[in-house]
Design a protein around this motif. Structure first.
Motif, PDB file in Angstrom:
ATOM      1  N   GLU A   1      34.883  53.305  38.426  1.00 35.84           N
ATOM      2  CA  GLU A   1      36.135  52.125  39.040  1.00 35.84           C
ATOM      3  C   GLU A   1      35.519  50.760  38.492  1.00 35.84           C
ATOM      4  O   GLU A   1      34.403  50.652  38.437  1.00 35.84           O
ATOM      5  N   LYS A   2      36.602  49.965  38.257  1.00 37.27           N
ATOM      6  CA  LYS A   2      36.328  48.906  37.718  1.00 37.27           C
ATOM      7  C   LYS A   2      35.771  47.898  38.602  1.00 37.27           C
ATOM      8  O   LYS A   2      36.380  48.071  39.974  1.00 37.27           O
ATOM      9  N   LEU A   3      34.969  46.962  38.486  1.00 37.76           N
ATOM     10  CA  LEU A   3      34.677  45.825  39.579  1.00 37.76           C
ATOM     11  C   LEU A   3      35.617  44.506  39.265  1.00 37.76           C
ATOM     12  O   LEU A   3      35.569  44.144  38.114  1.00 37.76           O
ATOM     13  N   TYR A   4      35.871  43.816  40.200  1.00 37.51           N
ATOM     14  CA  TYR A   4      36.615  42.706  40.113  1.00 37.51           C
ATOM     15  C   TYR A   4      35.954  41.521  40.723  1.00 37.51           C
ATOM     16  O   TYR A   4      35.421  41.683  41.806  1.00 37.51           O
ATOM     17  N   ALA A   5      36.450  40.276  40.391  1.00 35.08           N
ATOM     18  CA  ALA A   5      36.040  39.075  41.133  1.00 35.08           C
ATOM     19  C   ALA A   5      37.054  38.905  42.326  1.00 35.08           C
ATOM     20  O   ALA A   5      38.202  39.241  42.112  1.00 35.08           O
ATOM     21  N   VAL A   6      36.529  38.924  43.607  1.00 34.52           N
ATOM     22  CA  VAL A   6      37.493  38.564  44.564  1.00 34.52           C
ATOM     23  C   VAL A   6      37.333  37.134  45.369  1.00 34.52           C
ATOM     24  O   VAL A   6      36.341  36.995  45.718  1.00 34.52           O
ATOM     25  N   LEU A   7      38.571  36.674  45.511  1.00 35.97           N
ATOM     26  CA  LEU A   7      38.665  35.040  45.924  1.00 35.97           C
ATOM     27  C   LEU A   7      39.529  34.804  46.895  1.00 35.97           C
ATOM     28  O   LEU A   7      40.539  35.623  47.092  1.00 35.97           O
ATOM     29  N   GLN A   8      39.269  33.785  47.626  1.00 33.83           N
ATOM     30  CA  GLN A   8      40.496  33.286  48.518  1.00 33.83           C
ATOM     31  C   GLN A   8      41.458  32.877  47.800  1.00 33.83           C
ATOM     32  O   GLN A   8      41.173  32.096  46.537  1.00 33.83           O
ATOM     33  N   ASP A   9      42.670  32.819  48.142  1.00 28.62           N
ATOM     34  CA  ASP A   9      43.548  32.197  47.172  1.00 28.62           C
ATOM     35  C   ASP A   9      43.586  30.822  46.800  1.00 28.62           C
ATOM     36  O   ASP A   9      44.494  30.209  46.208  1.00 28.62           O
TER      37      ASP A   9
END
Length: 304
Positions: A162-170
């Motif tokens: 599975e790929k990793l992503y950056a997760v941010l507040q919008d």
């Protein structure tokens, strides 16, 4: 020492109760006590201790024998499965351990496929952290586990990447970027999940030449998403944990690319039972089928 005594001792050790073990084995409490006393007398060691504060406890030798007894019971189960297979009847028990993301998104499909074709096979699911799943494997509490490498102490096969992503507040300043370089996260307060989730994130920052500044460590991916939602930190999270994003949270591609591998692990591939082999074959077939594999999360382009 017989099969029933061994099963009874394992049941007592796992339930922490003579009464519960007796109910499971359809035995009265006096019969349970006599059976355990007889077992201890035959082995000439004390296996169990009763303490008013701590309740029922295993002695040190009891803990070691418990692991051996689980192996013996596994051998009994293998014999029964071989006999059933010879008769054309697929029966058996599969004890599966998985960490929450894998348990939620991979295991149900595997169980459904097995139950549809082999309704006589019993499946028990144990959910815990990656570290706990490895401990359960080592102690023979489970037969097969879904874990994250490194896993050198077990035999394992790759199941899912599975790929990793950056997760941010919008509202985060980096929201306009379609791809976020790891270097851009060097001064950001970061959030990671612990208990076996950390190595791929640490490796990502090392490859990107960036300093990882961890502000929060959590165990639950749902907690992590809600903390990102509140603007407390930026997360690096995996594909399966991002399939249902809460409002106010966005994800972005990372540079360099990063992935996390999920493996199926057993104590010995050469010694797995027919039922466990069936589980492994079914899991590998389902995750390799594009029609049943988990879809990557949808990424909306950053707006200027």
């Amino acid at each position: 020492m017989n099969n029933n005594q061994i099963r009874l001792f394992v049941s007592i050790a796992e339930s922490g109760s003579f009464t519960k073990a007796g109910l499971e084995m359809n035995m009265t409490q006096p019969a349970v006590s006599r059976a355990i006393s007889s077992l201890e007398a035959e082995l000439s060691v004390k296996l169990l201790l009763r303490d008013r504060r701590s309740g029922l406890m295993l002695t040190d030798i009891g803990k070691r024998i418990l692991v051996i007894f689980r192996e013996i019971l596994s051998g009994y189960d293998k014999v029964e499965q071989e006999i059933s297979a010879e008769k054309g009847l697929e029966k058996g028990l599969i004890r599966i351990g998985a960490f929450p993301v894998a348990s939620a998104h991979l295991v149900p499909k595997i169980i459904r496929a097995i139950a549809a074709s082999y309704p006589e096979i019993e499946i028990r699911l144990y959910e815990g952290t990656v570290a706990e799943v490895k401990e359960w494997l080592e102690a023979r509490i489970i037969d097969v586990g879904l874990i994250i490498p490194p896993d050198g102490e077990f035999d394992s096969v790759p199941l899912f990447r599975e790929k990793l992503y950056a997760v941010l507040q919008d509202y985060h300043p980096l929201r306009h970027r379609n791809v976020i370089c790891v270097k851009d996260l060097e001064d950001e307060p970061m959030l990671i999940c612990r208990a076996g989730y950390e190595p791929p994130v640490v490796d990502l920052f090392r490859r990107g030449g960036s300093n990882l500044k961890v502000k929060y460590e959590v165990s639950s991916y749902l907690t992590a998403l809600n903390m990102v939602k509140e603007g407390l930190a930026v997360g690096v999270m995996s594909q399966l944990s991002l399939l249902s994003l809460p409002p106010g949270v966005i994800i972005r591609e990372l540079a360099p690319d990063a992935y996390r591998d999920i493996h199926i692990a057993v104590n010995s591939l050469a010694e797995v039972s027919i039922a466990v082999r069936l589980f492994m074959d079914t899991a590998l077939r389902l995750t390799s089928d594009p029609g049943t594999a988990a879809e990557p999360p949808e990424i909306q382009a950053g707006q200027d």
